[in-house]
Structure formats: C-alpha cells, structure tokens
Design a protein around this motif. Structure first.
Motif, short mmCIF file in Angstrom:
data_model
loop_
_atom_site.label_atom_id
_atom_site.label_comp_id
_atom_site.label_asym_id
_atom_site.label_seq_id
_atom_site.Cartn_x
_atom_site.Cartn_y
_atom_site.Cartn_z
N LEU A 1 -4.13 31.50 -2.58
CA LEU A 1 -4.48 32.41 -1.49
C LEU A 1 -3.22 32.93 -0.81
N GLY A 2 -2.23 32.06 -0.65
CA GLY A 2 -0.97 32.48 -0.04
C GLY A 2 -0.29 33.57 -0.85
N VAL A 3 -0.31 33.46 -2.16
CA VAL A 3 0.30 34.48 -3.01
C VAL A 3 -0.41 35.82 -2.83
N ALA B 1 3.22 30.80 4.81
CA ALA B 1 2.87 29.55 5.49
C ALA B 1 1.71 28.86 4.78
N GLY B 2 0.73 29.65 4.34
CA GLY B 2 -0.39 29.07 3.60
C GLY B 2 0.06 28.45 2.31
N TRP B 3 0.99 29.13 1.62
CA TRP B 3 1.50 28.58 0.37
C TRP B 3 2.24 27.27 0.61
N LEU B 4 3.06 27.21 1.66
CA LEU B 4 3.81 25.99 1.97
C LEU B 4 2.87 24.83 2.28
N MET B 5 1.81 25.10 3.06
CA MET B 5 0.86 24.04 3.38
C MET B 5 0.12 23.59 2.14
N LEU C 1 -2.15 36.84 -0.25
CA LEU C 1 -1.86 37.35 1.09
C LEU C 1 -0.46 37.97 1.15
N MET C 2 0.48 37.37 0.47
CA MET C 2 1.83 37.95 0.45
C MET C 2 1.83 39.30 -0.24
N LEU C 3 1.07 39.45 -1.32
CA LEU C 3 0.98 40.75 -1.99
C LEU C 3 0.30 41.79 -1.09
N GLN C 4 -0.74 41.37 -0.39
CA GLN C 4 -1.39 42.28 0.56
C GLN C 4 -0.41 42.67 1.66
N GLY C 5 0.35 41.69 2.16
CA GLY C 5 1.32 41.97 3.20
C GLY C 5 2.40 42.93 2.74
N ALA C 6 2.78 42.83 1.46
CA ALA C 6 3.78 43.75 0.92
C ALA C 6 3.26 45.19 0.94
N VAL C 7 1.99 45.36 0.61
CA VAL C 7 1.38 46.70 0.64
C VAL C 7 1.40 47.25 2.07
N LEU D 1 -9.68 37.65 -6.03
CA LEU D 1 -8.84 37.19 -7.13
C LEU D 1 -8.63 35.69 -7.08
N VAL D 2 -8.79 35.11 -5.90
CA VAL D 2 -8.57 33.67 -5.72
C VAL D 2 -9.84 32.92 -6.11
N PRO D 3 -9.76 32.02 -7.08
CA PRO D 3 -10.96 31.24 -7.45
C PRO D 3 -11.38 30.34 -6.30
N PHE D 4 -12.59 30.52 -5.82
CA PHE D 4 -13.09 29.67 -4.74
C PHE D 4 -14.61 29.57 -4.87
N GLY D 5 -15.18 28.55 -4.23
CA GLY D 5 -16.62 28.42 -4.21
C GLY D 5 -17.16 27.18 -4.89
#
Length: 240
Positions: A96-98, A80-84, A100-106, A128-132
């Motif tokens: 971030l969506g990608v 959902a985050g990726w779609l938005m 989260l999906m990898l974390q969800g797969a684990v 891993l997500v560039p932010f800030g």
C-alpha cells in the motif's frame, strides 16, 4: 504540449525510481496477481486505469500541469506506511505504501488541478493492492447461515459446528476457498468501476454497490447448498 511532455517525463522517471527502489514489493504484488485466484482481477486494474485516463485526455489537455509540493505529503504518507509495514513484516502495508508513493508522485509532478481530473483513476489504483483475505472467516459464517435453513427446508437433517456441517451421512467443511471471498473482492473492484462509469447519481451508485456485494454472497451460499444437497441426494439413492 511541451509543458505536458516535460512533466510526464519527470513523472515517468519518478515512477520508475519508486518501482526500482521497492522492486521486491512490486514483484511480490505481481506474483500474487498472477498466482492467486482471489486476486487475479488485479491484473486488469492497470489497463482499466490507463483506459480511464485516456477517456479524460481532452479535459486534461486543457489543463496546465504544475509542480505542487503538497503532493509530497502523500509520498511521505506512503513512505511512512512502507516503513511501518517493513518493521512489522506486514506485506499489505508495504505494498500500500508503494502505491501511495506512486499516487503522490502524480499529484506532486502534475499538480492539484490535474489530480482532481484524475481523482477516480488515482483512487482506483488502490485496488492494485491485494486485500480482503480477512473477509474469509465472516463470509464462511454467512455461508453456513444460508446453507442450514435451506437444508432443513428441503428435508435434509443437518447440524453445524462452526464451519463444519453434518448433513446425512457426510461432513462438509465450508473452507476458506468456499467462503466466496474471491467473488466479493472481485465484485467490489469491478462494482466500483461500473458505479462510477455508468451512474451519475450517488444514490444509484450506492444501490448498485449493495447489489454487487450482496448478490455474490447469496450466490455462493446457494452454490454451497446445492453441492451439499446433491451429495446427500446421491448417497440416499445409492443406499436404496
């Protein structure tokens, strides 16, 4: 071990599928890691996560991985985050969506017990997500507030207009690159790691994180002051 092998193979297949489906976002993230001085520390996050998992290998071996359907909720949240992010052309949300999906797969393929054992490495993957980058404007303002009193203390006549400082004969701009954001972002990532690995008390962890974030801000302000003061001192000596 056969059970673990089966689940790990399933996890590897799922992870590769996610990486291939969202290859453009993964490639964009990796390009930022490689080319941006602000996010160069992200190159070390993957090896650090691998090390954290390796450190837990004996405890994890004592657990039995099981498929756990609630983990799909995290996959759905990432989707959902990726779609938005895709609808709003926001790279951060897609990346971030990608993750989260990898974390969800684990979580889905290894189960709740294993996920609890991997709680910190899984959470650390968010770095891993560039932010800030949004920190740059407030940190520019903080840098100016550190520099101005120091200039006055050392007898340098100076005025400021936003991020522009007039000191002596020169004008100096506290630009985005001089805000210290890159130091703060990197220290946040490595500070969280050190706080988790080296401290058990949450109070000590909190104090360490305060120091990890405050020290680079102060150091950057002192660096900016030294640059301006040295330039002003050189101009005064040249004039005499």
């Amino acid at each position: 071990m056969t059970l673990w092998r089966r689940h790990l193979i399933g996890l590897a297949v799922a992870a590769v599928a996610v990486l291939l489906i969202f290859y453009a976002d993964v490639a964009r993230m990796m390009t930022i890691w490689w080319t941006s001085t602000t996010f160069g520390h992200c190159l070390f996050i993957g090896p650090v996560i691998a090390w954290l998992v390796w450190q837990r290998r004996r405890e994890l071996a004592a657990l039995d991985p099981v498929a756990w359907w609630p983990g799909l909720l995290l996959v759905a949240l990432g989707g959902a985050g990726w779609l938005m992010g895709d609808a709003g052309s926001v790279s951060f949300a897609r990346q971030l969506g990608v993750v989260l999906m990898l974390q969800g797969a684990v979580v889905t393929l290894l189960g709740g017990q294993v996920a609890r054992g991997l709680l910190f490495p899984l959470g650390y993957a968010l770095f891993l997500v560039p932010f800030g980058e949004s920190l740059e404007p407030p940190l520019q303002a903080v840098t100016v507030r550190i520099v101005m009193p120091l200039l006055h203390l050392f007898g340098v006549p100076a005025t400021s207009n936003g991020v522009l400082i007039h000191a002596g004969r020169y004008y100096f701009e506290v630009a985005e690159a001089c805000s210290g954001a890159k130091f703060v972002i990197a220290m946040l990532a490595f500070g969280v790691l050190v706080a988790n690995v080296c401290f058990v008390s949450w109070r000590r962890r909190a104090w360490f994180m305060v120091a990890a974030l405050v020290v680079p801000v102060i150091a950057n302000g002192l660096r900016a002051f030294a640059t301006i003061y040295a330039a002003n001192l050189t101009s005064v000596e040249a004039a005499t």
